[in-house]
Design a protein around this motif. Structure first.
Motif, PDB file in Angstrom:
ATOM      1  N   PHE A   1       7.122  38.243  14.200  1.00 25.65           N
ATOM      2  CA  PHE A   1       7.333  38.571  12.745  1.00 25.65           C
ATOM      3  C   PHE A   1       6.219  38.528  12.160  1.00 25.65           C
ATOM      4  CE2 PHE A   1      11.193  37.117  14.927  1.00 25.65           C
ATOM      5  CZ  PHE A   1      12.181  37.695  14.056  1.00 25.65           C
TER       6      PHE A   1
ATOM      7  N   GLU B   1      13.184  34.529  19.498  1.00 27.71           N
ATOM      8  CA  GLU B   1      12.670  36.066  19.117  1.00 27.71           C
ATOM      9  C   GLU B   1      11.232  36.330  18.925  1.00 27.71           C
ATOM     10  OE1 GLU B   1      14.554  38.739  16.240  1.00 27.71           O
ATOM     11  OE2 GLU B   1      16.588  37.567  16.339  1.00 27.71           O
TER      12      GLU B   1
ATOM     13  N   PRO C   1       9.793  51.822  12.542  1.00 31.47           N
ATOM     14  CA  PRO C   1       8.452  51.652  13.091  1.00 31.47           C
ATOM     15  C   PRO C   1       7.867  52.785  13.737  1.00 31.47           C
ATOM     16  CG  PRO C   1      10.663  50.790  14.500  1.00 31.47           C
ATOM     17  CD  PRO C   1      11.161  51.246  13.004  1.00 31.47           C
TER      18      PRO C   1
ATOM     19  N   TYR D   1      18.063  43.246   8.653  1.00 38.11           N
ATOM     20  CA  TYR D   1      17.438  42.134   8.505  1.00 38.11           C
ATOM     21  C   TYR D   1      16.043  42.057   9.517  1.00 38.11           C
ATOM     22  CZ  TYR D   1      20.205  40.718  12.378  1.00 38.11           C
ATOM     23  OH  TYR D   1      20.739  40.532  13.703  1.00 38.11           O
ATOM     24  N   MET D   2      15.253  41.463   9.360  1.00 41.23           N
ATOM     25  CA  MET D   2      14.016  41.385  10.255  1.00 41.23           C
ATOM     26  C   MET D   2      14.350  40.733  11.392  1.00 41.23           C
ATOM     27  SD  MET D   2      10.913  40.069   7.941  1.00 41.23           S
ATOM     28  CE  MET D   2       9.706  40.595   8.799  1.00 41.23           C
ATOM     29  N   THR D   3      14.311  41.724  12.612  1.00 40.33           N
ATOM     30  CA  THR D   3      14.678  41.230  13.961  1.00 40.33           C
ATOM     31  C   THR D   3      13.527  41.928  14.827  1.00 40.33           C
ATOM     32  OG1 THR D   3      16.300  40.869  15.811  1.00 40.33           O
ATOM     33  CG2 THR D   3      16.540  42.603  14.106  1.00 40.33           C
ATOM     34  N   THR D   4      13.256  41.130  15.678  1.00 40.64           N
ATOM     35  CA  THR D   4      12.345  41.879  17.106  1.00 40.64           C
ATOM     36  C   THR D   4      13.275  42.778  17.909  1.00 40.64           C
ATOM     37  OG1 THR D   4      12.873  40.087  18.384  1.00 40.64           O
ATOM     38  CG2 THR D   4      10.485  40.014  17.272  1.00 40.64           C
ATOM     39  N   LYS D   5      14.675  42.927  17.657  1.00 37.64           N
ATOM     40  CA  LYS D   5      15.456  43.741  18.408  1.00 37.64           C
ATOM     41  C   LYS D   5      15.382  45.024  17.899  1.00 37.64           C
ATOM     42  CE  LYS D   5      18.214  40.120  20.356  1.00 37.64           C
ATOM     43  NZ  LYS D   5      18.671  38.973  19.441  1.00 37.64           N
TER      44      LYS D   5
ATOM     45  N   ARG E   1      17.335  31.585  15.905  1.00 41.34           N
ATOM     46  CA  ARG E   1      16.784  32.608  16.583  1.00 41.34           C
ATOM     47  C   ARG E   1      15.294  32.567  16.855  1.00 41.34           C
ATOM     48  NH1 ARG E   1      17.834  36.838  12.128  1.00 41.34           N
ATOM     49  NH2 ARG E   1      16.284  38.023  13.160  1.00 41.34           N
TER      50      ARG E   1
ATOM     51  N   GLY F   1       5.036  48.279  15.005  1.00 41.59           N
ATOM     52  CA  GLY F   1       6.228  48.309  15.902  1.00 41.59           C
ATOM     53  C   GLY F   1       6.707  47.012  16.137  1.00 41.59           C
ATOM     54  N   VAL F   2       6.348  46.159  15.273  1.00 33.92           N
ATOM     55  CA  VAL F   2       6.902  44.581  15.212  1.00 33.92           C
ATOM     56  C   VAL F   2       7.603  44.526  13.847  1.00 33.92           C
ATOM     57  CG1 VAL F   2       5.446  43.586  16.962  1.00 33.92           C
ATOM     58  CG2 VAL F   2       4.885  43.584  14.326  1.00 33.92           C
ATOM     59  N   PRO F   3       8.550  43.590  13.664  1.00 35.12           N
ATOM     60  CA  PRO F   3       9.181  43.265  12.440  1.00 35.12           C
ATOM     61  C   PRO F   3       8.256  42.994  11.210  1.00 35.12           C
ATOM     62  CG  PRO F   3       9.939  41.582  13.988  1.00 35.12           C
ATOM     63  CD  PRO F   3       9.189  42.838  14.808  1.00 35.12           C
TER      64      PRO F   3
ATOM     65  N   PRO G   1      12.778  46.460  15.105  1.00 38.62           N
ATOM     66  CA  PRO G   1      11.508  45.995  14.284  1.00 38.62           C
ATOM     67  C   PRO G   1      11.089  46.793  13.016  1.00 38.62           C
ATOM     68  CG  PRO G   1      10.670  47.166  16.310  1.00 38.62           C
ATOM     69  CD  PRO G   1      12.210  47.015  16.390  1.00 38.62           C
ATOM     70  N   LEU G   2      11.767  46.606  11.876  1.00 38.23           N
ATOM     71  CA  LEU G   2      11.820  47.533  10.934  1.00 38.23           C
ATOM     72  C   LEU G   2      10.579  47.041   9.973  1.00 38.23           C
ATOM     73  CD1 LEU G   2      15.658  47.863  10.166  1.00 38.23           C
ATOM     74  CD2 LEU G   2      14.059  49.588  11.041  1.00 38.23           C
TER      75      LEU G   2
ATOM     76  N   ILE H   1      13.014  50.055   3.283  1.00 38.33           N
ATOM     77  CA  ILE H   1      12.681  49.747   4.633  1.00 38.33           C
ATOM     78  C   ILE H   1      12.064  51.047   5.292  1.00 38.33           C
ATOM     79  CG2 ILE H   1      13.824  49.184   6.730  1.00 38.33           C
ATOM     80  CD1 ILE H   1      15.797  47.220   5.123  1.00 38.33           C
ATOM     81  N   SER H   2      11.385  50.862   6.338  1.00 36.83           N
ATOM     82  CA  SER H   2      10.756  52.127   7.006  1.00 36.83           C
ATOM     83  C   SER H   2      11.020  51.964   8.488  1.00 36.83           C
ATOM     84  CB  SER H   2       9.446  52.202   6.715  1.00 36.83           C
ATOM     85  OG  SER H   2       9.118  52.555   5.388  1.00 36.83           O
TER      86      SER H   2
END
Ligand code: TPP
Ligand code: SF4
Ligand code: SF4
Ligand code: MG
Lengths: 391, 97, 291
Positions: free
Chosen positions: C32, C83, B13, A198-202, C80, C53-55, A204-205, B10-11
């Motif tokens: 995000f 975040e 970073p 899932y999207m998370t700053t931990k 959350r 480099g960020v979600p 960052p995908l 999904i890729s």
């Protein structure tokens, strides 16, 4: 606890018990009462930490759920007809992104002419979109399918949007006794959503990358594979459900008297009850008819359909939509599933745009097909005499 | 070769790093380290994030990363100290007879 | 630590990536990103070649605002929110044309989202077609300058007023010409709860017909001619404008760009230039831009 409730309430109640994190709402008849009931629950603080949002359109509602689902939320919306078509770009995108959004579609006809009444033209448009689609016959079934939809959609082997189709008005507004689930039962069946990613700053995908020709096809293969895996996962979920609730919904396609039937009638959705009634009566009269109730439309249960139809000399499909320029969409699927068999094949589009389907019509169609009184191929059910003019 | 197909595309970073864009341009920037005041205007304005102010001995100076620099000249126009000039790459220096 | 690039595929000298990098830096990468289909998305999000480099999420062309709203709701529901902030990057076409419905919904519901419109004044990803934010007189492939037509005859849509009209707490314009101002605005937006709209003027070397060495110059001239006023609204009030010293005639801005070059020889060119000058004069008067 058995209670007489209307279809839309049976859905709202069930959605609440599934503890969604985000619900996006937009009104459209005859779906509106589902999101209105959820809104009432939200307003009364019954939805826990759920965020309920009134979107600016169905397109927006579905898009909100794409973001929410990607961020790890359990998500729900309901719609139909024009709303579903407006959502379609988003829903197909969600399928490719493998987001387990759950949608209830209260099947309604498509414009033009505008009609708020029931048929299956809307969901058929999304046939090829990569959404799991099932059709229910009763409001109990609709009620039970919501937790099941979340369970299957969120299964890491599946990860696909799941659309539960229920007939607009015929089910949504019908009063039926429904054994309303309680929280413990749903909790024991459906754990909180744990997204595999899932999207998370931990971490960052990047979600929603575009694929050049050197890998696009492989993504589509994974989508197909997930759909095919869903066949098994749905069956497993039915079995788990039966263990917990005592209600077994019988799989993707449920045959009755199909072993020795000369004529098998195929039906999907709320019409099935009446068709079953007529088939049972004809059986009592010694006529060799059977019924195949189709529940899962996508992924299409080829094995079950072939198995149920392998002995039939005649197949009759009741259609609730038309693939204009060809024939009824369910018949097209059924014919392709039984490739190699050579039964006579009939299909009848009935109840378009909410046209009442009287029992006599069903009796006559099945009777005529059984007795060989109609030509093979696609037909419209009872149609009034008309003259085509410009104005 | 086995390729990786992630869930829904999904890729990871910064996976664009494998795309070395340094050969795109015809010019490249040269920083006059004497003139550079390390104000970071170029660093903030480079569209490709490939010129960075770093410590070099006693001094902080802007250093372009030629693996990625596209030679656009934004840094050259951004520099308030006139410390950057653009030079044509050797392969584009054709003798016209 | 960089939050965007390098290795992305933007044209050399592209204004979009300058703006994007500065926004992300201002937020220190604590965000995000929801991005609409368009140049930024295409140059940065190819499978296994992500510059981010960020979600980050890309869904469709016209739904980035709604997707962002969904992320914001999910973060709230899942507790959350600490975040990071939710940011949209959307092109001018995605913003002012095809996605204006979802944008309006997001602003109206006042989601805690920073919406960045990257205004390169046309559909650039598909090759410079006219959008609602294309300025008068601009030559695009869907309204090319010809014997009859002088390029776009309509005006640039006033998205700023539309955003302000939603009653959101913060609306601003910015430009890659003044990155410190841009960063300040993004930082400020991040401090404010609710929906924020920032429209950034981002030159497109390819569509505008300029060189990378003119990216900053063209952005600066757009400001110095008052064709692109740099302004700030807080709670519906105009709170700050960037003043112009010695405002320049619009020709100085137009002349350096291929998309306006026809105006200097087209029979209707002078009329269009007069209209553009009037737009600039009106901007200067309305926002009191001249020092
Ligand atoms: C529904 C839909 N219509 C059209 C397109 C084609 N399309 C993709 S990007 C784009 C232009 C984007 O323009 P803008 O939003 O201004 O972003 P830019 O590329 O200029 O940064 C278009 C027309 C699409 N992807 N989806
Ligand atoms: S020439 Fe362009 S790409 Fe190269 S360092 Fe300067 S600004 Fe960056
Ligand atoms: S076409 Fe324009 S906006 Fe797109 S990458 Fe190139 S310079 Fe940037
Ligand atoms: Mg654009």
């Amino acid at each position: 606890m058995k209670k007489v409730v209307r279809g839309f309430y049976s859905i709202a109640h069930s959605v609440k018990l599934c503890k969604p994190n985000v619900i996006a709402a937009y009104p459209i008849t005859p779906q509106t009462e589902i999101v209105e009931n959820l809104a009432k629950m939200y307003s009364n603080g019954e939805l826990g930490d759920c965020e309920y949002v009134t979107a600016e359109s169905e397109f927006g509602a579905a898009s909100i759920l794409v973001g929410a689902s990607a961020a790890g939320a359990r998500t729900f919306t309901a719609t139909c007809s024009q709303g579903l078509v407006l959502m379609s770009e988003v829903l197909l995108n969600a399928a490719g992104m493998r987001l387990p959004i759950v949608i209830v579609n209260t099947n309604r006809a498509l414009s033009a002419p505008l009609s708020i009444w029931n048929d299956h033209q809307d969901s058929m448009l999304l046939r090829d979109g990569g959404l799991i689609q099932i059709h229910v016959e009763t409001n109990q079934e609709a009620h039970d399918m919501v937790p099941l939809a979340f369970k299957v959609a969120e299964n890491p082997r599946v990860m696909l949007p799941f659309m539960v189709n229920m007939d607009g008005f015929k089910l949504t507004h019908a009063y039926e006794p429904v054994d309303l689930l309680d929280q413990e039962i749903v909790d024991s069946f459906l754990p909180p959503y744990e997204p595999p990613v899932y999207m998370t700053t931990k971490n960052p995908l990047t979600f929603g990358s575009y694929a050049p020709p050197h890998c696009y096809a492989e993504f589509r293969v994974t989508l197909q594979n997930a759909m095919m895996r869903a066949l098994d996962e749905i069956e497993k979920a039915y079995k788990d459900w039966a263990e917990i609730t005592g209600r077994y919904w019988g799989g993707h396609a449920v045959g009755e008297y199909t072993d020795d039937a000369e004529l098998v009638v195929v039906s999907m959705g709320s019409l099935t009850g009446m068709v079953r009634d007529v088939v049972n009566e004809m059986r009592r009269e010694g006529k060799k008819v059977g019924l195949l109730k189709l529940r899962t439309f996508r992924p299409f249960p080829v094995k079950e359909v072939r198995n149920a139809l392998k002995n039939a000399n005649k197949i009759l499909v009741f259609e609730r939509a038309v693939s204009f320029g060809y024939e009824g969409p369910v018949g097209i699927e059924v014919k392709s599933a039984i490739f190699g068999f050579t039964p006579e094949f009939y299909s009848f589009a009935v109840g378009l745009g909410g046209r009442d389907v009287p029992r006599e019509e069903i009796v006559k169609i099945i009777g005529d097909v059984y007795e060989g009184k109609v030509e093979q191929g696609f037909h419209f059910g009872t149609i009034k005499e008309f003259e085509e003019v410009v104005v | 070769m086995v390729i990786r197909i992630t869930l829904g595309g999904i890729s990871k970073p910064h996976s664009s790093k494998s795309m070395k864009t340094g050969d795109w341009g015809t010019e490249f920037p040269i920083v006059d380290e004497e003139k550079c005041t390390a104000c970071r205007a170029c660093e903030h304005l480079c569209p490709d994030g490939c010129i960075v102010v770093v410590e070099k001995g006693e001094k902080k100076v802007a250093v372009p990363d030629y693996d990625y620099c596209k030679g656009c000249g934004v840094c050259f126009t951004a520099c308030p100290a006139d410390a950057i000039r653009m030079e044509l790459k050797d392969i584009y220096k054709l003798d016209v007879c | 630590m960089s939050f965007f690039g390098p290795g992305h595929g933007a044209c050399p000298g592209c204004g979009l990536t300058i703006a994007t990098r500065n926004v992300l830096e201002a937020l220190e990468g604590k965000c995000f990103v929801s991005n609409s289909t368009g140049c930024l998305e295409i140059v940065s999000s190819q499978y296994e070649r992500s510059a981010w480099g960020v979600p980050y999420i890309h869904s469709l062309f016209e739904n980035a605002a709604a997707v962002a709203a969904g992320i914001e709701l999910a973060l709230k529901a899942l507790k959350r929110t600490d975040e990071g902030k939710v940011v949209v990057f959307a092109g001018d076409g995605a913003t002012a044309d095809i996605g204006i419905g979802p944008l309006s919904g997001m602003l109206d519901r006042n989601h805690d989202v920073i919406y960045i419109c990257l205004d390169n004044e046309a559909y650039q990803n598909t090759g410079n077609q006219q959008s609602g934010l294309t300025p008068t007189g601009s030559n695009t492939t869907t309204m090319p300058a010809g014997e009859l037509m002088p390029g776009k005859t309509g005006r640039k849509k006033d998205m700023i007023s539309i955003a302000v009209g939603h009653g959101i707490p913060y609306v601003a314009t910015a430009t890659v010409a003044f990155y410190a101002d841009l960063r300040r605005k993004v930082k400020k937006a991040a401090e404010i709860e609710g929906a924020k709209y920032i429209q950034i003027h981002t030159p497109c070397v390819t569509g505008w017909g300029i060189d990378g060495k003119q990216t900053l110059e063209s952005a600066r001239l757009a400001f110095e001619t008052a064709l692109y006023p740099i302004i700030e609204y807080e709670n519906g009030e105009l709170t700050k404008v960037r003043k112009i010293k010695d405002r320049k005639p619009v020709e100085e801005y137009l002349r350096i760009q291929r998309r306006f070059r026809h105006l200097f020889k087209h029979p209707k060119g002078q009329e269009i230039i007069r209209i553009l000058q009037k737009i600039a004069d009106d901007n200067a008067a309305k926002f009191n831009l001249d020092v």
